[in-house]
Write a protein that holds these residues in place. Structure first.
Motif, short mmCIF file in Angstrom:
data_model
loop_
_atom_site.label_atom_id
_atom_site.label_comp_id
_atom_site.label_asym_id
_atom_site.label_seq_id
_atom_site.Cartn_x
_atom_site.Cartn_y
_atom_site.Cartn_z
N ALA A 50 0.83 -1.20 0.00
CA ALA A 50 0.00 0.00 0.00
C ALA A 50 0.87 1.25 0.00
N ILE A 51 1.94 1.25 0.77
CA ILE A 51 2.84 2.41 0.81
C ILE A 51 3.40 2.67 -0.58
N GLU A 52 3.87 1.62 -1.25
CA GLU A 52 4.45 1.77 -2.59
C GLU A 52 3.46 2.37 -3.58
N ARG A 53 2.19 2.03 -3.45
CA ARG A 53 1.18 2.52 -4.39
C ARG A 53 0.65 3.91 -4.05
N LEU A 54 0.64 4.27 -2.77
CA LEU A 54 -0.03 5.49 -2.34
C LEU A 54 0.89 6.66 -2.01
N GLU A 55 2.11 6.37 -1.63
CA GLU A 55 3.03 7.41 -1.19
C GLU A 55 3.30 8.41 -2.31
N GLY A 56 3.23 9.69 -1.96
CA GLY A 56 3.55 10.75 -2.90
C GLY A 56 2.38 11.28 -3.71
N ILE A 57 1.20 10.66 -3.57
CA ILE A 57 0.01 11.17 -4.29
C ILE A 57 -0.36 12.53 -3.69
N ARG A 58 -0.65 13.47 -4.56
CA ARG A 58 -1.02 14.82 -4.11
C ARG A 58 -2.48 15.09 -4.47
N LEU A 110 -2.31 8.04 4.42
CA LEU A 110 -2.43 6.62 4.79
C LEU A 110 -1.06 5.95 4.67
N ALA A 111 -0.32 6.25 3.61
CA ALA A 111 1.03 5.70 3.46
C ALA A 111 1.92 6.11 4.62
N LYS A 112 1.83 7.37 5.03
CA LYS A 112 2.64 7.86 6.16
C LYS A 112 2.25 7.13 7.46
N ALA A 113 0.96 6.92 7.66
CA ALA A 113 0.49 6.21 8.85
C ALA A 113 1.00 4.78 8.85
N LEU A 114 0.94 4.11 7.70
CA LEU A 114 1.42 2.74 7.60
C LEU A 114 2.93 2.66 7.82
N ARG A 115 3.66 3.62 7.26
CA ARG A 115 5.12 3.64 7.45
C ARG A 115 5.45 3.79 8.94
N GLY A 116 4.72 4.66 9.63
CA GLY A 116 4.92 4.84 11.07
C GLY A 116 4.62 3.57 11.84
N ALA A 117 3.56 2.85 11.42
CA ALA A 117 3.20 1.61 12.09
C ALA A 117 4.28 0.54 11.91
N ILE A 118 4.85 0.46 10.70
CA ILE A 118 5.91 -0.50 10.43
C ILE A 118 7.14 -0.18 11.28
N GLU A 119 7.48 1.10 11.38
CA GLU A 119 8.66 1.50 12.14
C GLU A 119 8.50 1.21 13.63
N GLN A 120 7.26 1.24 14.13
CA GLN A 120 7.01 0.98 15.54
C GLN A 120 7.06 -0.51 15.88
N GLN A 121 6.89 -1.37 14.88
CA GLN A 121 6.87 -2.83 15.14
C GLN A 121 8.25 -3.38 15.33
#
Length: 82
Positions: free
Chosen positions: A51-59, A71-82
């Motif tokens: 999802a990050i790969e597909r959504l990140e950077g969309i304006r 959503l990509a930023k939220a998911l990236r944060g969740a991955i970093e916390q795991q």
């Protein structure tokens, strides 16, 4: 359950449920209801990284971000916390 306060978008918050790295559900608060329901259904079952790969950077218009980008930023944060 992850709650992410969005920045720079019409939506105000995203609620994400992950099972490991698989997206179980996504709920946006505020924003364009139909489009965000569509995004939520499309990412269900994807890995967070897909999802990050597909959504990140969309304006959104002239904004520096969008609801999918947040959503990509939220998911990236969740991955970093795991």
């Amino acid at each position: 359950m992850i709650r992410y306060k969005t920045k720079g978008t019409c939506s105000s918050e995203i609620e994400i449920e992950l099972n490991g790295d698989i997206i179980e559900s996504v709920k946006f608060y505020g924003g364009c209801n139909g489009n965000l329901q569509g995004i939520s259904r499309l990412v269900k079952g994807m890995t967070a990284q897909q999802a990050i790969e597909r959504l990140e950077g969309i304006r959104c218009g002239f904004k520096a971000t969008s609801c999918p980008d947040q959503l990509a930023k939220a998911l990236r944060g969740a991955i970093e916390q795991q």
